[in-house]
Motif scaffolding. Structure first.
Motif, PDB file in Angstrom:
ATOM      1  N   ILE A   1      -2.985 -19.662 -18.810  1.00  0.00           N
ATOM      2  CA  ILE A   1      -4.093 -20.542 -18.588  1.00  0.00           C
ATOM      3  C   ILE A   1      -4.323 -20.649 -16.954  1.00  0.00           C
ATOM      4  O   ILE A   1      -5.523 -20.877 -16.835  1.00  0.00           O
ATOM      5  CB  ILE A   1      -3.844 -22.000 -19.138  1.00  0.00           C
ATOM      6  N   GLU A   2      -3.348 -20.511 -16.346  1.00  0.00           N
ATOM      7  CA  GLU A   2      -3.641 -20.738 -14.807  1.00  0.00           C
ATOM      8  C   GLU A   2      -4.546 -19.679 -14.338  1.00  0.00           C
ATOM      9  O   GLU A   2      -5.367 -20.046 -13.454  1.00  0.00           O
ATOM     10  CB  GLU A   2      -2.288 -20.457 -13.870  1.00  0.00           C
ATOM     11  N   GLN A   3      -4.388 -18.431 -14.779  1.00  0.00           N
ATOM     12  CA  GLN A   3      -5.284 -17.192 -14.266  1.00  0.00           C
ATOM     13  C   GLN A   3      -6.534 -17.496 -14.844  1.00  0.00           C
ATOM     14  O   GLN A   3      -7.617 -17.198 -14.164  1.00  0.00           O
ATOM     15  CB  GLN A   3      -4.668 -15.839 -14.584  1.00  0.00           C
TER      16      GLN A   3
ATOM     17  N   LEU B   1      -8.218 -20.349 -15.469  1.00  0.00           N
ATOM     18  CA  LEU B   1      -8.697 -21.448 -14.787  1.00  0.00           C
ATOM     19  C   LEU B   1      -8.958 -20.922 -13.482  1.00  0.00           C
ATOM     20  O   LEU B   1     -10.079 -21.355 -12.826  1.00  0.00           O
ATOM     21  CB  LEU B   1      -7.792 -22.433 -14.233  1.00  0.00           C
ATOM     22  N   GLN B   2      -8.453 -19.532 -12.642  1.00  0.00           N
ATOM     23  CA  GLN B   2      -8.610 -19.289 -11.472  1.00  0.00           C
ATOM     24  C   GLN B   2     -10.147 -18.647 -11.575  1.00  0.00           C
ATOM     25  O   GLN B   2     -11.182 -18.727 -10.772  1.00  0.00           O
ATOM     26  CB  GLN B   2      -7.647 -18.332 -10.884  1.00  0.00           C
TER      27      GLN B   2
ATOM     28  N   LEU C   1      -4.898 -28.682 -19.658  1.00  0.00           N
ATOM     29  CA  LEU C   1      -5.469 -27.482 -18.708  1.00  0.00           C
ATOM     30  C   LEU C   1      -6.806 -26.806 -19.310  1.00  0.00           C
ATOM     31  O   LEU C   1      -7.595 -26.256 -18.552  1.00  0.00           O
ATOM     32  CB  LEU C   1      -4.518 -26.502 -18.335  1.00  0.00           C
TER      33      LEU C   1
ATOM     34  N   LYS D   1      -9.662 -28.343 -18.651  1.00  0.00           N
ATOM     35  CA  LYS D   1     -10.506 -28.237 -17.289  1.00  0.00           C
ATOM     36  C   LYS D   1     -11.334 -27.049 -17.028  1.00  0.00           C
ATOM     37  O   LYS D   1     -12.054 -27.038 -15.891  1.00  0.00           O
ATOM     38  CB  LYS D   1      -9.309 -28.208 -16.280  1.00  0.00           C
TER      39      LYS D   1
END
Lengths: 317, 335
Positions: A241-243, A245-246, A272, A275
């Motif tokens: 999910i981090e990438q 979100l990026q 997340l 978001k």
């Protein structure tokens, strides 16, 4: 187990049997090409002389099966992984009654031989290793499908058209698809919004196709859509999910397998995930994974386009 | 342990802990989003609902912790396996844990696609457990020969059999198993706090039990006759240690997938540094295992940055040459 030694013997014996049974039948006598005129067709693995009349065709990739059928030739033998649901309904309805030649990864050469085909259409990335065996059975051409982008599929469609002596039909198919795309392009209003397609995996990661993959490439080239992940070498990337979100695309298309429940319902609880811009703007769409990812052909693009106006509609904000 | 070794051990321990902390810091820092050192210190004590705070607490932190836990578990269970089989090239995979878990997980994914998450991890654990039980049972039932050798040989045979089953399912169900391919390579990406909660009890019980059994492990490594002479029951010790390995490695595999080579390499590094007393070797395996897997995980992020590459591929990349080196050096020593 009465005797341990006997047990071990049984295991070894069974394994040997299974191994023998599974190993490929190769070799055999070459089938002389039928007399008459032939046409030379250039393809990914060389040039093949193809007889002028073709009745029986064996197709070894799903996209190839769809293209051949769309050109008006119903394949006799199809690599369908022994799962008929893999074949898109529009194609399946026309070719029902075909013979399955097993999996795409390891088609059954004996069954193919028994069908006595006039032409075999394979995929270079999958079938290069058995190309000689296939050529031994019937004239074989190889066209990109498994790792194809949009232009590869166009080239494959043209090559298949040539091999089936249906060049005008294949030109029509491509032309018609182009027209549809142009029409759709005028009716959608995504503007500068970025689009990303992703499949949610077991293990809380995302499989994200890049713009070298068929459908994203099609959206970019023919619909002028800004696809959010560029990678000239790989057709897909693994992300958390981090990438995601990026990258933060404006529109997120989630592909869901037919045997899985909704990914959205699982992801909704992730703070997340909510978001993401696409989630906040309510621009997340769930679509069938089979149509949007596994099918790589002009007919597939045509069908997927029907679902697109709803996704790429004007944003009312 | 002689008093003479103490200062050296102290230096080694302090160094290892510092290196581990530094790796932990790097693991928290490196990724798609940039975190400065002050931000890391800030977020480690406070949590809010901002994007960065959530990424730190829900993505980075559980992953960094999980990597250390898995590294420690695999390394300690690797050391136990090498003692149980008295084979320096053994690892938890010899007990069929990886192969058993993989087979059941792949089978379940294909036959019961509705089973996901912890039910799937649970089935993997059961798979590993069954494979280990089968291997141990067969090594007991087969007559003749040394049991340590039999476990290793039967283990390799059963492991190959199970792997071929997995390959067959993968081959015939290509598209249905795509989702599981990342797990099969072994990955810590996408770790959640729920995963950690599942791992913790297994880890605590397993590690504490292994440290309590450390003296028996050292004795077992000396050979069957010596063990009996020193009053250690070989059979019960083996069963006990295998149970610990199943707890540590079996749980690890079912949550993050089969990550190879950590359990093989780390015990060698630990023994090289601190000798053959398992009371010291095991805690060092914990430290070095955590360091090694964290380093591998950090490196894996750079393969196709910012996207993920399964850490299992990295450990195989580091592990294979080391394995060949080990095998060759043992051969030379015998000659």
């Amino acid at each position: 187990m009465k005797s341990p030694k006997l047990g071990l013997f049984a295991i070894i014996f069974t394994s040997v049997l299974v191994t023998t049974a599974c190993s490929n039948q190769s070799g055999g006598e070459a089938k002389g090409s039928t007399a008459g005129e032939t046409v030379a067709v250039e393809h990914e693995l060389g040039t093949t002389e193809i007889p002028e009349t073709i009745e029986k065709v064996v197709t070894l990739e799903l996209g190839i099966t769809e293209t051949v059928t769309a050109l008006g030739v119903n394949p006799t033998g199809v690599a369908d992984d022994d799962k008929t649901e893999r074949i898109a309904k529009s194609t399946y309805d026309k070719i029902e009654g075909y013979t399955s030649v097993g999996t795409r990864a390891q088609p059954n050469l004996e069954v193919i031989r028994s069908l006595n085909p006039d032409l075999i259409i394979a995929d270079p990335s999958r079938h290069e290793a058995i190309y000689d065996e296939l050529s031994d059975i019937a004239p074989t051409i190889a066209v990109e499908d498994d790792t194809a982008d949009y232009n590869d599929v166009i080239a494959s469609t043209e090559t298949i058209g040539k091999a089936l002596h249906k060049e005008s039909e294949s030109e029509d198919l491509i032309e018609n698809n182009s027209e549809k795309a142009t029409e759709l392009k005028e009716n959608i209003t995504v503007g500068d919004q970025t689009v990303l397609q992703a499949g949610y995996n077991e293990g809380n990661t995302f499989e994200v196709p890049t713009n070298s993959y068929f459908l994203p490439d099609f959206m970019e080239e023919k619909l002028g859509i800004h696809y959010a992940l560029e990678n000239a070498e790989e057709t897909s990337e693994e992300m958390t999910i981090e990438q995601l979100l990026q990258i933060n695309p404006d529109i997120l298309i989630l592909t869901v397998s037919e045997d899985e429940g909704s990914s959205l319902s699982k992801l909704k609880e992730d703070p997340l995930f909510s978001k993401l811009k696409a989630v906040e703007a309510d621009q997340v769409y769930e679509v069938p994974h089979n149509d949007w990812s596994r099918r790589r052909s002009i007919p597939a693009a045509n069908e997927v386009m029907e679902a697109m106006p709803e996704i790429f509609h004007e944003q009312t904000s | 342990m002689t008093p003479r070794q103490l200062p050296r051990l102290l230096v080694l321990t302090v160094t290892s802990v510092i290196v581990l902390l530094f790796c932990f810091y790097l693991s928290l820092r490196i990724g798609a989003f940039r975190f400065s050192t002050s931000e890391i210190l800030h977020y480690i004590v406070t949590k809010d609902q901002t994007e960065k705070s959530l990424i730190f607490h829900d993505v980075r932190l559980p992953r960094a912790l999980m990597t250390m836990i898995i590294g420690a578990n695999l390394a300690v269970s690797g050391a136990l396996m090498q003692a149980v089989t008295r084979n320096p090239l053994a690892s938890p995979s010899v007990l069929g844990l990886n192969a058993g878990a993989s087979l059941i997980v792949v089978f379940t994914t294909v036959m019961l696609p509705g089973v996901t998450g912890f039910a799937l991890a649970g089935s993997g654990f059961v798979g590993g457990l069954l494979a280990a039980a089968l291997i141990f049972f067969m090594s007991v039932v087969f007559k003749g020969g040394d049991q340590a050798v039999k476990i290793a040989l039967v283990g390799i045979a059963i492991q190959a059999l199970l792997s071929s089953g997995t390959q067959a399912i993968l081959l015939f169900n290509e598209e249905s198993t795509q989702q599981i391919l990342v797990w099969l390579a072994g990955t810590v990406a996408g770790t959640t706090w729920d995963d950690i909660e599942v791992m913790l009890p297994f880890t605590f019980i397993g590690l504490i039990a292994s440290f309590l059994a450390a003296r028996r492990v050292s004795v077992l490594a000396l050979g069957d006759e010596t063990s009996v002479g020193l009053g250690v029951s070989i059979f019960t010790t083996r069963i006990l240690l295998i149970a610990i390995v199943i707890m540590l490695a079996g749980a690890s595999v079912s949550v993050v997938g089969p990550i190879g080579f950590v359990g093989l390499i780390v015990p060698h590094i630990a023994r090289y540094l601190v000798g053959n007393d398992y009371r010291i070797v095991l805690p060092y395996c914990l430290l070095i295992g955590a360091i090694l897997l964290t380093v591998a995980d950090i490196s894996s992020r750079f393969v196709s940055f910012p996207s993920e590459t399964p850490v299992g591929i990295l450990t195989a990349l580091i592990g294979t040459p080391y394995f060949i080196y080990l095998a060759r050096s043992y051969k030379r020593r015998k000659v």
